[in-house]
Design an enzyme around this catalytic site. Structure first.
Site: not given
Ligand code: NAD
Length: 473
Positions: A170, A243, A277, A374
């Site tokens: 997905k 992750e 990331c 972040e």
């Protein structure tokens, strides 16, 4: 048949509901994404379960050849996929953009085809022979984000298929079209049901994590969603690879020459517009070279052309979506309000598109969101330090632990300091360098499990021990 469809049991299927997918550089409609209902998800999982029975049993060499064929199919269609990726994700075709991403897809697929899962003999004495086998787990559910949609899809599905699992993927609702097309192409060279793609909003991801027919989830996305995935996978005790987000720190020692390293640091910070990331997200610089380093970074960042990714002169595109754009705007505004100075960028360029210039902010420290959280965008805070032990301690003062880097001409000292960083990958004089033969993953709340290399492939298997007593019944 519409241009994009769900891929279930080797067939391209339609839907009752569709999402408009727009180019973040222009607002233009790129295409319509079919939305899978729960019933379509059930069909995809059932197809993957049926296919698993035979796919997990085919001779290993057949799976190697199938994965090699997939690499060939991606290569043959790389131009079409790259253009589609640029239109829906925004990243430029050139530079470290879509063509680079497709190159990564081909390289990772080829490298994963070559990996093996040999039987290990743990004992072969006169009393016993004990063997350790690596067996496929079952149906793997893959849930991907919008920043590197195709590369991350490949990182999930290829090791899963290579080791004998079947897949339901997905993609993110922001960038589903390139994945649907990629899976359509891959499914043409695999038996029906080995790879299936469903698309839809976040609830569909949750339905996958709860689904009793899925045995493992590989998830790449934010920490907040990672926590939800772990919670809803608990009832069925699914295997998980998570992750998640990062807030990677880089530390520049006083012995570096700022103009000489600035381009590499900018490359590590602004890869994919900072929407990566393991991008460098906060930079600690020794006070003795702080002013010179800030100026060199701003000079390097200002030279990078930004604009519509389909124009081959551009090396940065827009931020991918409005939510992320608003987040970057508010984090930079807060940093400036708290005393930070933007040496370049610092405010949006104005529409159309979610363009935000590459931004270097000096005179900031912990306590503002741009440093503590972040940002996932084109704004790098540069923080002054005077004592290296203090800098390491501040770099480690984060719930994240994906990557980190040390910058110095003294490689032994830098390697020793890199070992003190609390992160899954500690780089020296580079940031964000990943390779298909080297495991990659996070520690602390950046997730668990690794991808790539032998260790990455083993994540898609369970251990089975076969213990044979010798010497008669
Ligand atoms: P996100 O967490 O918002 O979404 C990721 C995916 O999860 C999407 O497909 C989304 O539809 C799905 N999802 C949302 N809610 C869900 C739920 N409750 N259950 C299951 N699935 C759900 O992340 P994003 O904004 O798409 O991606 C950016 C984040 O991803 C950043 O934090 C970035 O650092 C992280 N990321 C990590 C890595 C890594 O390897 N560690 C790589 C790329 C991106």
């Amino acid at each position: 048949m519409p241009e994009f469809g769900l891929i279930i049991d080797g067939r391209k299927g339609s839907a009752d509901e569709w999402l408009d997918i727009r180019n973040p550089a222009t607002g233009e409609l790129v295409g319509q994404c079919p939305v899978a209902t729960r019933a379509r998800l059930d069909e995809a999982v059932a197809a993957a379960s049926r296919a698993f029975k035979s796919w997990s049993m085919v001779p290993d060499q057949e799976r190697v050849e199938a994965v090699q064929k997939i690499a060939g199919v991606i290569e043959a269609n790389a131009g079409e996929l790259a253009a589609l990726l640029t239109r829906e994700q925004g990243k430029p075709l050139k530079g470290m953009g879509s063509e680079f991403e497709l190159g990564g897809c081909i390289a990772w697929t080829g490298a994963t085809a070559a990996l093996q899962l040999p039987v290990k003999v743990l004992d072969d004495s006169s009393q016993a022979r004990v063997e350790l086998h690596r067996k496929a787990i079952g149906v793997v559910g893959s849930i991907t984000p919008w920043n590197w949609p195709l590369m991350i899809a490949i990182w999930h599905v290829i090791p899963a298929i290579r080791s004998g699992n079947t897949v339901v993927i997905k993609p993110s609702p922001y960038t589903p079209l390139s994945t649907l097309r990629l899976v359509e192409l891959i499914s043409e060279v695999l038996p029906a049901g080995v790879i299936n793609a469903v698309a839809g909003k976040d609830e569909l991801g949750q339905a996958m994590t709860e689904h009793p027919g899925i045995q493992k989830i590989v998830f790449t996305g934010s920490c907040a969603t990672g926590r939800k995935v772990m919670g809803s996978a608990a009832d069925t005790l699914k295997r998980l690879t998570l992750e998640l987000g990062g807030n990677d720190a880089g530390i520049v020692l006083p012995d570096v020459d700022p103009p000489a390293v600035s381009e590499k640091i900018i490359g590590g910070a602004f890869l994919n517009n900072g929407q990566t990331c393991a991008a460098l997200k906060r930079l600690y610089v020794h006070e003795s070279i702080y002013d010179e380093m800030c100026a060199a970074l701003a000079a390097a960042a200002s030279q990078i052309p930004m604009g519509n990714g389909l124009d081959e002169n551009n090396l940065q595109g827009p931020i991918q979506n409005k939510m992320q754009y608003d987040k970057v705007c508010s984090m930079v505004d807060e940093a400036v309000a708290m005393g930070g100075h933007a040496l370049c960028g610092g405010s949006p360029t104005g529409g159309p598109g979610y363009f935000y210039p590459l931004t270097i902010i000096r005179d900031v420290s912990e306590g503002c969101r741009l440093v503590d959280e972040e940002q996932f965008g084109p704004a790098l805070p540069v923080i002054k330090y005077s004592d290296i032990d203090d800098a390491i301690e501040r770099a480690n003062r984060s719930e994240n632990g994906l990557g980190g880097s040390i910058w110095s001409g003294d490689l032994d000292k830098a390697a020793e300091l890199a070992g003190r960083l609390e992160c899954g990958t500690a780089w020296v004089n580079i940031h964000g360098d990943i390779r298909p033969d080297v495991p990659f993953g996070g520690v602390k709340q950046s997730g668990f499990g690794v991808e790539f290399g032998q260790e990455g492939l083993e994540e898609y298997t369970s251990v089975q021990v076969v213990n044979i007593a010798k010497g008669g019944v």
